[in-house]
Design an enzyme around this catalytic site. Structure first.
Site, short mmCIF file in Angstrom:
data_model
loop_
_atom_site.label_atom_id
_atom_site.label_comp_id
_atom_site.label_asym_id
_atom_site.label_seq_id
_atom_site.Cartn_x
_atom_site.Cartn_y
_atom_site.Cartn_z
CD GLU A 57 40.35 108.93 67.02
OE1 GLU A 57 40.29 107.79 66.52
OE2 GLU A 57 39.87 109.94 66.48
CB THR A 86 39.13 105.99 62.47
OG1 THR A 86 38.95 106.98 63.45
CG2 THR A 86 40.26 105.07 62.89
CG HIS A 125 36.99 109.96 69.24
ND1 HIS A 125 35.88 110.77 69.18
CD2 HIS A 125 37.03 109.29 68.07
CE1 HIS A 125 35.28 110.59 68.02
NE2 HIS A 125 35.96 109.70 67.33
CG ASP A 151 42.71 108.74 63.46
OD1 ASP A 151 43.05 109.87 63.89
OD2 ASP A 151 41.72 108.12 63.89
CG HIS A 152 40.86 111.57 61.73
ND1 HIS A 152 40.38 112.30 62.78
CD2 HIS A 152 40.51 110.28 61.97
CE1 HIS A 152 39.75 111.49 63.63
NE2 HIS A 152 39.82 110.25 63.17
#
Ligand code: GP9
Ligand code: MN
Length: 636
Positions: free
Chosen positions: A258, A300, A415, A474-475
């Site tokens: 994450e 995600t 997150h 993921d990003h």
């Protein structure tokens, strides 16, 4: 305005209309607030929920008045009954799926099968109360002898204007509570919480009509055109890399890390390594240090989409939501033919990002969502289950899976807003004054520790030697809103060029028994599918895909295209209309990028068309046709 309407209508009529409105509003509010288990966290959200039904109920009553000439009273009563039926159906569906019904799902009978068999168990005696308003209205009509309503068009128009005002107020409040709520659509529960159940259904209808019309006009020729374009692209006619088939028949564990960006790798904060475990793992793995995420608004879920389909996500919205009914040749689907079992592990609500629906379309055999985890206050933080217990509980499940398997484990602790409990703090906060950036390092450090534990634990099992591990960010975790704090940490200005470079996320491919090395050529998430297939020695020629095997030397024209239409080649970085030298970060003449801009746009557009037109359904149809023809020949 309402005063005006009230004045000109007979007392009995307005009394009936107000009662009908009030009862329908009350019913809707009570069901939304108490029957569903919507996560209401503040007084502000309570207020939004309170006003969400107002506009829709005015519209329902107004519409009943508009369409009926003589039997307005009874039309209102029928509409109140219909709204009760809608709420009741939503409720039954929600109790089973913990999600809200969408139009495509309504017609997807396979999804309803389980529901039908247990429907009686889902209905509670108190549900009858949902129909109480209709019963009361019938009683009022009989008691007060309300027989007809005469209302002028101008009065109706005024009522509709009031409804629109409420709609706008509701929408603004929802935007304040959840920016880009409707553009991104991340969770139907959050949409319903902010705009109400009726508006949600209307929104779903608009969304689906738009999508369907694009699909309706697509045909086989579009498929042929896209196929031809893809054939001219870089991922065809590849010679296999040295690693082709090296992991044949092995299990695959993808770990979606994450919000992990590459800038923390091999980096320290106050002389402490931020990712000590990953830094070590990199030493015994293939590590790609110029690997970019290519996600858009679907975050995600977009990364999952890219990895499993080698297509770009969409320019707006989350493709997991908007196109879950398309035909896909997802990696799990392809690997099924090779005897693979597939599963996703993620301790969040199954419906978040529409995963529960989309995973079926991609061909996953099982989704271990929150329901399959032991989640309590002690083992949770921020968005839910902490990564350490997540990995521990996941390992037990992995050991029971049929092998070989293809799995994705999705972490959660790192997150936004990067919350961390004192007991898990392993590195001090940064001190830029920007809480997001300051806390980021501590949740990254925690995730790193959780990964270390996981690797230690899995090494104790038989799985380790038979598995390849693919870890990727993921990003981004830190958006451009935090450039000031980031420039303090990185000790340089965050120019548009630097911003693109910050979109790099780590990719670590760990194959037990192999030494690995750091590979610095450029790559993106879209290349992961070809890379995995080549490692497993699997060929997939059917699907329309982009990207190329990261273990092969890049072709000269290789481009990594980001969803905001920026791109990176070995020589240049292009973003926001400007062209930069990739080595120095200096702005260069835009002529250098001109042709490339066109190429990048073309590639994104083709990918979008494949999704909008659901073009891969025609591959299936073609294959079916060939099969039918062969069948007929055999019969002869
Ligand atoms: C939610 C998790 C986070 O299940 O995957 O989603 P994100 O907000 O990062 O897209
Ligand atoms: Mn994410």
């Amino acid at each position: 305005m309402l005063e005006k309407i009230k004045h000109k209508l007979s007392v009995k009529t307005w009394w009936f209309l107000y009662t009908a409105f009030f009862l329908m509003w009350l019913k809707t509010y009570l069901v939304q607030r108490f029957a569903f288990d919507l996560p209401i966290q503040s007084l502000f959200q309570e207020m939004i929920l309170l006003i969400t039904p107002i506009a829709s109920v005015i519209l329902i009553v107004g519409f009943a008045l508009l369409i009926s000439r003589k039997r307005k009273v009874w039309t209102i009563i029928i509409f109140s009954l219909l709204s009760s039926i809608l709420l009741f159906s939503d409720l039954v569906y929600y109790r089973f799926f913990n999600d809200f019904i969408t139009l495509p799902v309504l017609f997807q009978t396979s999804n309803m099968g389980d529901l039908q068999s247990s429907i009686w168990g889902l209905i509670k005696p108190t549900d009858i109360l949902i129909f109480l308003d209709t019963i009361l209205l019938v009683f009022i009509v009989w008691w007060k002898k309300v027989s007809s309503i005469s209302i002028r068009r101008s009065q109706l128009v005024s009522a509709f204007a009031v409804a629109i005002c409420f709609l706008l107020v509701n929408w603004s409040l929802a935007e304040m509570s959840r920016p880009q709520l409707l553009a991104r659509t991340f969770d139907r529960q959050i949409v319903v919480k902010n705009i109400g159940a009726y508006n949600y259904h209307l929104y779903d209808l608009v969304l689906n009509t738009r999508m369907t019309s694009k699909k309706v006009f697509a045909d086989n020729e579009d498929l042929m055109e896209a196929t031809k374009y893809i054939e001219t692209q870089e991922n065809t006619n590849e010679i296999p890399s040295d690693l082709y088939g090296i992991a044949e028949g092995k299990n695959v564990i993808l770990i979606s890390m994450e919000s992990l960006q590459s800038f923390v790798i091999n980096e320290t904060l106050y002389d402490q390594e931020i990712t000590p475990f990953l830094n070590d793992l990199i030493g015994e793995s293939y590590y790609f240090d110029n690997f970019y995420h290519q996600t858009g608004q679907g975050k995600t879920s977009d990364s999952e989409f890219i990895v499993d389909n080698a297509l770009y996500p969409l320019p707006s919205g989350a493709v997991f939501f908007t196109h879950a009914q398309n035909t896909y040749y997802g990696t799990p689907n392809v690997l099924k033919d090779e005897g693979y079992y597939s599963a996703v592990f993620h301790a969040n609500e199954g419906a978040f990002w529409n995963r529960d629906v989309m995973y079926d379309a991609l061909g996953y055999d099982f989704f271990y969502d929150k329901e399959y985890y032991e989640v309590n206050e002690e083992n949770s933080v921020g968005w839910g289950l902490k990564d350490e217990p997540f990995f521990q509980q996941t390992l037990d499940k992995l050991e029971d899976l049929p092998e070989p398997f293809y799995t994705r484990l999705i972490t959660l602790t790192n997150h936004y807003p990067f919350e961390m409990e004192e007991e898990d703090l392993m590195i001090p906060f940064f001190d830029s004054g920007d809480a997001t950036v300051d806390q980021y390092f501590s949740t990254v450090r925690y995730m790193d520790e959780a990964l270390k534990q996981f690797f230690e634990d899995i090494k104790q099992t038989d799985l380790y030697e038979d598995t390849i591990f693919i870890l990727y960010g993921d990003h981004y975790g830190i958006s451009a809103n935090h450039n000031e704090a980031m420039s303090l940490f990185l000790d340089k200005d965050i120019t548009p060029y630097e911003h693109v470079q910050l979109q790099r996320v780590p990719l670590i491919i760990h194959i037990p028994g192999m030494e690995g090395k750091t590979i610095s050529q450029i790559g993106g998430q879209i290349d992961l599918r070809s890379t995995v297939f080549n490692l497993l020695g699997v060929d997939n020629k059917e699907a329309l895909t982009f990207g190329s095997d990261l273990f092969l030397p890049n072709k000269e024209n290789k481009m990594v295209i980001l969803r905001d239409r920026s791109f990176i080649t070995e020589d240049v970085v292009y973003t926001a209309g400007n062209c930069y030298d990739r080595g120095t970060g200096e702005m260069i003449l835009s002529d250098t990028c001109e042709l490339l801009v066109e190429q990048a746009e073309q590639q994104l557009d083709y990918s979008d068309e494949i999704i909008y037109g659901d073009l891969m359904r025609f591959i299936e149809e073609d294959a079916d046709k060939v099969e039918d023809e062969l069948g007929e020949e055999d019969a002869e």
